[in-house]
Scaffold this active site. Structure first.
Site, PDB file in Angstrom:
ATOM      1  N   SER A 415       1.043  -1.196   0.057  1.00 31.26           N
ATOM      2  CA  SER A 415       0.024  -0.006  -0.071  1.00 31.26           C
ATOM      3  C   SER A 415       0.957   1.407   0.055  1.00 31.26           C
ATOM      4  O   SER A 415       1.974   1.123   0.609  1.00 31.26           O
ATOM      5  CB  SER A 415      -1.042  -0.012   1.307  1.00 31.26           C
ATOM      6  OG  SER A 415      -2.092   0.832   1.228  1.00 31.26           O
ATOM      7  N   PRO A 416       0.450   2.370  -0.648  1.00 30.58           N
ATOM      8  CA  PRO A 416       1.204   3.499  -0.488  1.00 30.58           C
ATOM      9  C   PRO A 416       1.212   4.133   0.980  1.00 30.58           C
ATOM     10  O   PRO A 416       0.099   3.978   1.611  1.00 30.58           O
ATOM     11  CB  PRO A 416       0.299   4.577  -1.298  1.00 30.58           C
ATOM     12  CG  PRO A 416      -0.922   4.016  -1.494  1.00 30.58           C
ATOM     13  CD  PRO A 416      -0.833   2.700  -1.529  1.00 30.58           C
ATOM     14  N   GLN A 493       1.748   7.067  -6.778  1.00 28.74           N
ATOM     15  CA  GLN A 493       0.591   7.938  -6.479  1.00 28.74           C
ATOM     16  C   GLN A 493       0.911   9.192  -6.594  1.00 28.74           C
ATOM     17  O   GLN A 493       1.751   9.710  -6.075  1.00 28.74           O
ATOM     18  CB  GLN A 493       0.103   7.280  -5.007  1.00 28.74           C
ATOM     19  CG  GLN A 493      -1.133   7.782  -4.569  1.00 28.74           C
ATOM     20  CD  GLN A 493      -1.163   7.578  -3.245  1.00 28.74           C
ATOM     21  OE1 GLN A 493      -0.666   8.324  -2.323  1.00 28.74           O
ATOM     22  NE2 GLN A 493      -2.304   6.624  -2.840  1.00 28.74           N
ATOM     23  N   TYR A 574      -7.036  15.487   1.366  1.00 28.97           N
ATOM     24  CA  TYR A 574      -6.099  16.057   0.554  1.00 28.97           C
ATOM     25  C   TYR A 574      -6.775  16.857  -0.519  1.00 28.97           C
ATOM     26  O   TYR A 574      -7.926  16.980  -0.573  1.00 28.97           O
ATOM     27  CB  TYR A 574      -4.975  15.321  -0.177  1.00 28.97           C
ATOM     28  CG  TYR A 574      -4.128  14.594   0.975  1.00 28.97           C
ATOM     29  CD1 TYR A 574      -3.548  15.335   1.938  1.00 28.97           C
ATOM     30  CD2 TYR A 574      -3.930  13.450   1.027  1.00 28.97           C
ATOM     31  CE1 TYR A 574      -2.589  14.814   2.905  1.00 28.97           C
ATOM     32  CE2 TYR A 574      -3.189  12.395   2.086  1.00 28.97           C
ATOM     33  CZ  TYR A 574      -2.597  13.329   2.931  1.00 28.97           C
ATOM     34  OH  TYR A 574      -1.538  12.774   4.057  1.00 28.97           O
ATOM     35  N   ARG A 622      -7.778   6.554  -5.431  1.00 28.44           N
ATOM     36  CA  ARG A 622      -7.932   6.306  -4.088  1.00 28.44           C
ATOM     37  C   ARG A 622      -8.905   7.386  -3.599  1.00 28.44           C
ATOM     38  O   ARG A 622      -8.774   8.493  -3.758  1.00 28.44           O
ATOM     39  CB  ARG A 622      -6.692   6.391  -3.205  1.00 28.44           C
ATOM     40  CG  ARG A 622      -6.853   6.541  -1.808  1.00 28.44           C
ATOM     41  CD  ARG A 622      -5.783   6.096  -0.956  1.00 28.44           C
ATOM     42  NE  ARG A 622      -5.344   4.730  -0.806  1.00 28.44           N
ATOM     43  CZ  ARG A 622      -4.598   4.039   0.401  1.00 28.44           C
ATOM     44  NH1 ARG A 622      -4.203   4.836   1.218  1.00 28.44           N
ATOM     45  NH2 ARG A 622      -4.321   2.998   0.007  1.00 28.44           N
ATOM     46  N   GLY A 716      -0.405  -2.303   4.135  1.00 25.50           N
ATOM     47  CA  GLY A 716       0.640  -1.057   4.685  1.00 25.50           C
ATOM     48  C   GLY A 716       1.679  -1.437   5.568  1.00 25.50           C
ATOM     49  O   GLY A 716       2.738  -1.868   5.412  1.00 25.50           O
ATOM     50  N   ARG A 717       1.191  -1.067   6.995  1.00 29.77           N
ATOM     51  CA  ARG A 717       2.305  -1.458   8.068  1.00 29.77           C
ATOM     52  C   ARG A 717       2.999  -2.812   7.886  1.00 29.77           C
ATOM     53  O   ARG A 717       4.085  -2.775   8.609  1.00 29.77           O
ATOM     54  CB  ARG A 717       1.390  -1.098   9.142  1.00 29.77           C
ATOM     55  CG  ARG A 717       1.080   0.251   9.551  1.00 29.77           C
ATOM     56  CD  ARG A 717       0.283   0.595  10.749  1.00 29.77           C
ATOM     57  NE  ARG A 717       0.006   1.923  11.036  1.00 29.77           N
ATOM     58  CZ  ARG A 717      -0.903   2.564  10.714  1.00 29.77           C
ATOM     59  NH1 ARG A 717      -1.932   2.149  10.031  1.00 29.77           N
ATOM     60  NH2 ARG A 717      -1.123   4.280  10.915  1.00 29.77           N
TER      61      ARG A 717
END
Length: 767
Positions: A415-416, A493, A574, A622, A716-717
């Site tokens: 994941s980004p 991304q 964002y 996304r 991700g993590r």
């Protein structure tokens, strides 16, 4: 202690029994409004653990109950003329009427007084002579409703209609039978509970219920109608109702989910369905009630424990168990309420989706229950992915996938994730190692962090960018390494921070403004991210043109930088996300107000990017599928329309995240907590999705993919601490088809051997 139990169902009866067993001096009365032999359910389903709890509490009644159990092991899912059967599920059932008889007899033997056909008063003053009053009067509790403000009652009425029926047809499996009528789909939950009877619950949507005119049918008419609908499943057996106390139409109900903040007030204590309910589709209401009764009796009889402390312990412990089941029940309920999403599935995937709907049963749970059946699912999934019959078994996460002309060797995505490690937007050695290692670790697709389209678009000074040729060369170094040393594809991304920009890097203060050197911010409206952040300038049309052109220029550079795919970041508050959410977008022109207007600029940016990006390469977006603010922000239903808008503009994949759009949001966390949004978008908008959000086990990924809840799974993590996450998952599954960089092959082989040896004792013990 003198106790009045108001309600003579399993909860009230078993609490009274438990109290007398703990201390024979307790003086207990049970008051029940119905006759001794009346019951308005059919069968009750137990788990093995519940049975063990009953044995430990009262071996006498447990033995009698166990002797009357019906046992079955299979689940049979019938749809469109096919029957999909899996085994190993281990159900235990007993007739509700028989259960009540056993508990009534046991209560009488212990000296408990039972008062039937007794309409009890909800006023506590009526019970002044009692030390305790137990509200065990069910989901429609008069006691709870009379003192609702004190209990903090939260009742939610669910959408579908259902009716409890019975039949002499003895089902040899827990059967789900789905039938399509011109007015809509109708289905049955059927299971036997003794040698000659089965429960037969009929369910449908509210709209189907209305279209069929079921509200106007008598009980007998309802039974005869249902016999016709499910004739091929009943084999000539009749359906019957045991709700003879109801006059006129049959008892079609909407399930009521009950939740209480507090379970006690004054000397009144709620028990079982009066305090909480669990949807019938997971069959745990009686289990919860009996275990409530056991725990409440334990704490009330523990020496030295005050009444207040006892009730606090009772609710604290039981609330945890209730919430676990209610979360599972909510997932199960919503699956049946949104059945239309899954009706296009092939029967084998439909059955898998049904079995895993509550998230209590996962891919590996199914393997332990019925390995042969699960392997048939895995072969089916591989066959669908490759377009050719699959003979070998492979976990769904290792099935290939294609987006336009870009092939992926598996469904796992890194994941980004922001690393805040660039200098003047230029990725360096850190990025080369970071992305290179994770690509070599086996992920099919590796996303960059949000890469900014201009210096003013950055979140922090450490954010990567793609606004000049030096950044192109630096990114090309990364993509060349990935392509030369792994089978992974790289996705860039692209984003603009908007009102969340000009802040410190994450570990120096998340969303905290820079101590100096701040740059001005633009956003759809002059809404600051927080009182501590600067207020952005509302964008003019000239600003919008410049930002759009920045995205286009970065997209062109992405071609030279060697990326296989690009993603537009329109989530998490964002800039483009701020246009979409009404919480940040307060504009009154053509770019504010309705969802169509709020989507206008993000779609314009995406369309301009798509126009310059090669037609054979994929693009994703996304989005935040929920603002986690109820109806005041973006809702999951709106997210479906957002996804449709981007799909129409040429998006190949929706990267489904949620939240981070508003500081007042109230997200509901948990494992795979954002996957339901992906499920809804994929199966209502009919576009490929990527699931994200607290997905950290291979079991999670395989469950999501096989159930059709997403097409790709992003972690991700887990990738932060384990670059080799995918290779490690392959070794654990003893799957040899994953691409391993040649220098690492020996290590992969040894890890697989070690893991196989470690499981041998457990497998031998299981055998």
């Amino acid at each position: 202690m003198r106790i009045a139990c108001l309600g003579g169902g399993p909860a009230g009866l078993y609490f009274a029994i438990s109290m007398k067993l703990a201390d024979a001096s307790h003086d207990v009365d049970i008051f029940e409004r119905n006759k001794a032999g009346d019951t308005f359910g059919w069968g009750v389903v137990f788990s093995d653990q519940t049975v063990e709890n009953l044995r430990a509490n009262d071996p006498v009644s447990a033995e009698t109950i166990s002797n009357d159990f019906a046992h079955w092991d299979d689940i049979d899912v019938r749809i469109r003329g096919e029957s999909i059967r899996s085994s190993g599920h281990g159900f235990i059932g007993i007739g509700r009427k028989r259960l009540l008889q056993i508990l009534q007899d046991r209560a009488r033997s212990l000296g408990i007084r039972l008062h039937f056909e007794h309409e009890f008063d909800a006023d506590l003053a009526t019970y002044a002579d009692y030390d305790l009053v137990i509200g065990a009067d069910g989901v429609n509790s008069k006691l709870r409703d009379a003192y609702a403000p004190h209990f903090g009652v939260d009742i939610e009425t669910r959408a579908n209609r259902f009716v409890w029926l019975g039949t002499t047809k003895v089902f040899d499996a827990f059967t789900f039978a789905f039938e399509q009528l011109p007015e809509g789909w109708v289905w049955a939950h059927a299971y036997r509970f003794d040698d000659g009877l089965s429960t037969f619950i009929v369910e449908c949507s509210e709209s189907t219920h209305a279209a069929l005119g079921l509200a106007a049918m008598t009980q007998d008419e309802t039974c005869r109608w249902a016999e016709g609908v499910f004739a091929k499943h009943l084999d000539g057996h009749r359906l019957m109702s045991n709700a003879a106390h109801l006059r006129g139409s049959a008892a079609w109900l909407n399930f009521r989910r009950v939740l209480c903040e507090r379970w006690a007030y004054d000397k009144l204590i709620l028990l079982g369905d009066a305090a909480h309910t669990a949807h019938f589709s997971i069959g745990s209401g009686t289990k919860l009630a009996l275990e409530d009764a056991i725990k409440l009796a334990q704490v009330l009889n523990r020496p030295g424990l005050s009444r207040i402390d006892a009730l606090e312990e009772y609710q604290a412990e039981r609330t945890v168990e209730v919430l676990k089941l209610q979360n599972s029940a909510r997932n199960s309920t919503e699956w049946f309420e949104t059945l239309d999403r899954y009706l296009d599935f092939e029967p084998v995937q439909f059955a898998y989706s049904l079995l895993t709907r509550s998230q209590r049963i996962s891919h590996e749970n199914l393997r332990a229950r019925d390995k042969v059946w699960l392997e048939s699912v895995e072969r089916w999934f591989q066959s669908r992915a490759t377009g050719t019959p699959a003979n070998d078994v492979a976990p769904p996460m290792f099935a290939p996938y294609r987006l336009r002309s870009m092939p992926l060797t598996n469904r796992i995505v890194m994941s980004p994730m922001a690393t805040y490690s660039a200098v003047d937007g230029v990725p360096g050695d850190f990025h080369l190692v970071h992305y290179g290692a994770r690509a070599q670790g086996g992920a099919g697709l590796v996303f960059t962090e949000m890469t900014c389209v201009s210096p003013e678009a950055r979140i922090t000074p450490g954010c990567a960018g793609l606004w000049n040729d030096g950044q192109v060369r630096a990114w090309r170094r990364v993509t060349d390494f990935v392509h030369a040393n792994s089978c992974a594809k790289m996705c860039l991304q692209l984003g603009h921070a908007g009102t969340k920009g000009s802040t410190r890097i994450g570990w120096e203060g998340m969303d905290a403004p820079l101590p100096e050197g701040n740059w001005p911010l633009v956003a759809p409206s002059d809404v600051a991210w927080s009182p501590h952040n600067q207020t952005p300038r509302p964008m003019t049309r000239a600003d919008m043109d410049r930002v759009r052109d920045d995205f286009v220029a970065a997209t062109r550079r992405a071609i030279d930088a060697g990326f296989d795919m690009i993603e537009l970041h329109a989530a998490h508050g964002y800039l483009l996300s701020a246009f979409i959410t009404p919480l940040q977008n307060k504009r009154t022109d053509d770019y504010g107000g309705s969802l169509e207007n709020r989507l206008r600029f993000p779609l314009e940016v995406f369309g301009a990017m798509r126009a310059v990006w090669p037609a054979d390469r994929p693009m994703s977006v996304r989005i935040s599928a929920s603002d986690w603010t109820g109806d005041t922000g973006v809702t999951p239903d709106e997210a479906v329309d957002i996804a449709r808008g981007f799909a129409a503009a040429g998006a190949d994949l929706i990267d489904v995240s949620a939240g981070q759009t508003w500081t007042g949001a109230k997200p509901v966390y948990g494992r795979m907590f954002q996957t339901p949004f992906s499920d809804q978008i994929r199966n209502e908008a009919h576009i490929a999705t990527m699931a994200v959000g607290n997905i950290f086990e291979a079991d999670h990924a395989n469950s999501i993919l096989a159930a059709g809840r997403a097409d790709l799974v992003a972690l991700g993590r887990p990738h932060l601490l384990d670059p080799m996450w995918t290779l490690r998952a392959a070794a654990t599954a003893q799957y040899r088809g994953v691409a391993v960089p040649p220098p690492y092959e020996a290590g992969m082989t040894q890890l697989a051997r070690n893991l196989a040896k470690a499981t041998e004792p457990a497998l031998a013990l299981r055998a």
